[in-house]
Write an enzyme that holds these catalytic residues in place. Sequence first.
Site, PDB file in Angstrom:
ATOM      1  N   LYS A 112       0.815  -1.215   0.000  1.00 56.13           N
ATOM      2  CA  LYS A 112       0.000   0.000   0.000  1.00 56.13           C
ATOM      3  C   LYS A 112       0.855   1.273   0.000  1.00 56.13           C
ATOM      4  O   LYS A 112       0.401   2.338  -0.406  1.00 56.13           O
ATOM      5  CB  LYS A 112      -0.970  -0.017   1.172  1.00 56.13           C
TER       6      LYS A 112
HETATM    7  C1  LIG Z   1      -4.414  -4.541   1.215  1.00 56.78           C
HETATM    8  C2  LIG Z   1      -3.622  -5.802   1.082  1.00 56.78           C
HETATM    9  C3  LIG Z   1      -3.985  -6.808   0.155  1.00 56.78           C
HETATM   10  C4  LIG Z   1      -5.239  -6.717  -0.707  1.00 56.78           C
HETATM   11  O1  LIG Z   1      -5.135  -5.746  -1.713  1.00 56.78           O
HETATM   12  P1  LIG Z   1      -6.442  -5.244  -2.516  1.00 56.78           P
HETATM   13  O2  LIG Z   1      -5.964  -4.115  -3.356  1.00 56.78           O
HETATM   14  O3  LIG Z   1      -7.436  -4.823  -1.478  1.00 56.78           O
HETATM   15  O4  LIG Z   1      -6.941  -6.391  -3.335  1.00 56.78           O
HETATM   16  C5  LIG Z   1      -3.176  -7.929   0.056  1.00 56.78           C
HETATM   17  N1  LIG Z   1      -2.076  -8.061   0.837  1.00 56.78           N
HETATM   18  C6  LIG Z   1      -1.691  -7.124   1.719  1.00 56.78           C
HETATM   19  C7  LIG Z   1      -0.479  -7.354   2.541  1.00 56.78           C
HETATM   20  C8  LIG Z   1      -2.434  -5.957   1.874  1.00 56.78           C
HETATM   21  O5  LIG Z   1      -2.071  -5.024   2.765  1.00 56.78           O
END
Ligand SMILES: *Cc1c(COP(=O)(O)O)cnc(C)c1O
Length: 462
Positions: A112
């Site tokens: 993120k």
């Molecule tokens: C947020 C997250 C996901 C999922 O991602 P999306 O964009 O919501 O599909 C997967 N793995 C980790 C470690 C995350 O923080």
Amino acid sequence: MRYISTRGQAPALSFEEVVLTGMASDGGLYVPEEVPTLTRDDLAAMAGLSYAEIAFRVMKPFVNGEIDDETFRGIVEEAYATFSHDAVVPLNQLDANHFLLELFHGPTLAFKDVALQLLGRILDHFLKKRGERAVIMGATSGDTGSAAIEGCRHCDNLDIFILHPYNRVSEVQRRQMTTVLADNVFNVAIEGNFDDAQAMVKASFADQSFLNGTRLVAVNSINWARIMAQIVYYVASAVALGAPQRKVSFCVPSANFGNVFAGYMAYRMGLPVERFVIATNANDILHRTLAANDFSKQELKATLAPSMDIVVSSNFERLLFEAYERDGAAVAELLERFQAEPTALADAPLARLRKKFASHSVDDATILEVIREAHHRTQEILDPHTATGYRAAERERGDAAVPMITLATAHPAKFAEAVVKAGFPGVPLPPHMDDLLEREERYSVLPAELSAVQQFVVENRR
Ligand SMILES: *Cc1c(COP(=O)(O)O)cnc(C)c1O
């Protein structure tokens, strides 16, 4: 370039407006009116360029000149200078034709950061230009909150309030938020659960009068700029493996579908992608929809891959809009039905999705098995989210001659519980974070009452 709503009723917006807006007024999500093109020559010319330069070139058409090139280049360079790896998102070869794309070298050790390091800076730029200030509010059970705080800590025109459930997030995740001692960062521990925290944020967005006109901004994955930033690493990794001459496939550990939708956008722009494999944990709405046309909510399950624990996958709406050939009324009708009862996609849109997407769901016991198996074969310790991807990539591989890129969404040190359960002694935090458990923390504990939280925001925003 203008942005339109997936439900077809809200007004079209500019890039600047769409970044500041979040959800569309008709309940839909914004998408670009036309998909910009990356030609084979554009892709070929990216070979050997820095990540920041590729990022600038991929995102420029979406920004549409609303930030001048020199300023935007500076924003992009600054955002990715916060990553601890020179390649920003390095590829790690696991075997002859399977690669991990390591997206976890940012400040909070999860993917993120790639989007939020950029989004904070873009928001700050537009607010400064407008002479405005804004408040960010969000609720978190882990990854999003810390990434948002790290993305906004240097922003002069933003104050960020992140609510987390008191005593219910892991110590590492809490400290990643509460040890950021910037003047514009406010951590609020709510005496309640995550749903209480989220309900208060939702209520604050629904009625913003308590802020007396100050703009409230959402940084969750419905914000278009987050998708835009994520398109870049699909392009950069495919180019590194030989695009446009060679096709690749991607496997994406998925929850709200923001990550894999960005990959689909890269494909629509012209990146040669053979297939996308969607990996889910036991919260498998995406897998059920694709494999069995069961588009329905099921109760939330707490899993070893907690950042993928969801009931509804909010960004899936953006893909449905494409599958329904951009018929906003049909999407609105489908999603209204979905909210009320178990439903199914129409045949033609489902067939379109199945041409490009495969899926696989991985339960907790299998996550542990995969962490051990992957270590045995490759010496890598995978985090539990990435482990779902590793298994799904193997099971839904498709043409074995096409390189498979599995997205590694978090650093294993961040999710030690699963790693220890799998039988390993744990993974040390990277050097820049190894004193995290000794750093000073700052947060406020508040009751789960909307008025108390809103009063706190009003008194503390600058
Ligand atoms: C947020 C997250 C996901 C999922 O991602 P999306 O964009 O919501 O599909 C997967 N793995 C980790 C470690 C995350 O923080």
